[in-house]
Design a protein around this motif. Structure first.
Motif, mmCIF file in Angstrom:
data_model
loop_
_atom_site.group_PDB
_atom_site.id
_atom_site.type_symbol
_atom_site.label_atom_id
_atom_site.label_comp_id
_atom_site.label_asym_id
_atom_site.label_seq_id
_atom_site.Cartn_x
_atom_site.Cartn_y
_atom_site.Cartn_z
ATOM 1 N N LEU A 99 5.561 -16.192 -10.033
ATOM 2 C CA LEU A 99 6.408 -15.861 -8.893
ATOM 3 C C LEU A 99 7.798 -16.419 -9.098
ATOM 4 O O LEU A 99 7.965 -17.565 -9.502
ATOM 5 N N TRP A 130 -5.108 -10.660 0.039
ATOM 6 C CA TRP A 130 -4.505 -10.306 -1.246
ATOM 7 C C TRP A 130 -4.445 -11.561 -2.097
ATOM 8 O O TRP A 130 -3.507 -12.345 -2.009
ATOM 9 N N GLU A 131 -5.465 -11.739 -2.937
ATOM 10 C CA GLU A 131 -5.541 -12.924 -3.778
ATOM 11 C C GLU A 131 -4.639 -12.756 -4.996
ATOM 12 O O GLU A 131 -4.375 -11.633 -5.433
ATOM 13 N N LEU A 132 -4.155 -13.876 -5.510
ATOM 14 C CA LEU A 132 -3.393 -13.895 -6.746
ATOM 15 C C LEU A 132 -4.177 -14.696 -7.775
ATOM 16 O O LEU A 132 -4.817 -15.697 -7.440
ATOM 17 N N ALA A 181 -0.647 -15.543 -11.318
ATOM 18 C CA ALA A 181 0.614 -14.806 -11.122
ATOM 19 C C ALA A 181 1.824 -15.691 -11.394
ATOM 20 O O ALA A 181 1.783 -16.906 -11.202
ATOM 21 N N ASN A 187 0.561 -12.608 3.672
ATOM 22 C CA ASN A 187 -0.850 -12.504 3.334
ATOM 23 C C ASN A 187 -1.662 -12.888 4.566
ATOM 24 O O ASN A 187 -1.117 -13.424 5.533
ATOM 25 N N GLU A 220 10.627 -13.005 -5.381
ATOM 26 C CA GLU A 220 9.344 -12.295 -5.467
ATOM 27 C C GLU A 220 8.738 -12.058 -4.096
ATOM 28 O O GLU A 220 8.679 -12.958 -3.272
ATOM 29 N N ALA A 221 8.259 -10.850 -3.849
ATOM 30 C CA ALA A 221 7.686 -10.501 -2.548
ATOM 31 C C ALA A 221 6.156 -10.510 -2.540
ATOM 32 O O ALA A 221 5.550 -10.364 -1.485
ATOM 33 N N ARG A 222 5.512 -10.692 -3.703
ATOM 34 C CA ARG A 222 4.041 -10.609 -3.750
ATOM 35 C C ARG A 222 3.325 -11.663 -2.919
ATOM 36 O O ARG A 222 2.191 -11.481 -2.534
ATOM 37 N N GLY A 223 3.967 -12.777 -2.628
ATOM 38 C CA GLY A 223 3.317 -13.836 -1.858
ATOM 39 C C GLY A 223 3.602 -13.785 -0.367
ATOM 40 O O GLY A 223 3.181 -14.659 0.380
ATOM 41 N N SER A 263 2.583 -17.091 4.003
ATOM 42 C CA SER A 263 3.326 -16.647 2.825
ATOM 43 C C SER A 263 3.385 -17.774 1.813
ATOM 44 O O SER A 263 3.433 -18.949 2.174
#
Length: 66
Positions: free
Chosen positions: A35, A28-30, A33, A45, A39-42, A10
């Motif tokens: 953050l 799931w590359e960023l 972005a 992975n 934020e939950a996008r990271g 993460s």
């Protein structure tokens, strides 16, 4: 960052906002972005390669490998 292929990791902005976050070599590359601390996008992975590249243009991120 050498983590090993197939590992879960993460990327978290625990110390305030992080801008321009790039994560390469992951499922799931960023790309550029922004953050924030909530934020939950990271989260959760998976590495596709032995080495993952993580960078920011500003701010600090914490990488967690369980």
């Amino acid at each position: 960052m050498p983590i090993g292929a197939g590992r879960t990791f993460s990327v978290l902005a625990l110390h305030g906002p992080a801008h321009g976050v790039d994560v390469r070599g992951a499922t799931w590359e960023l790309h550029g972005a922004d953050l924030g601390p909530a934020e939950a996008r990271g989260v959760s992975n998976i590495t596709k390669e032995d080495t993952v590249e993580i960078s920011t243009t500003s701010g600090v991120v914490t990488v967690v490998v369980p």
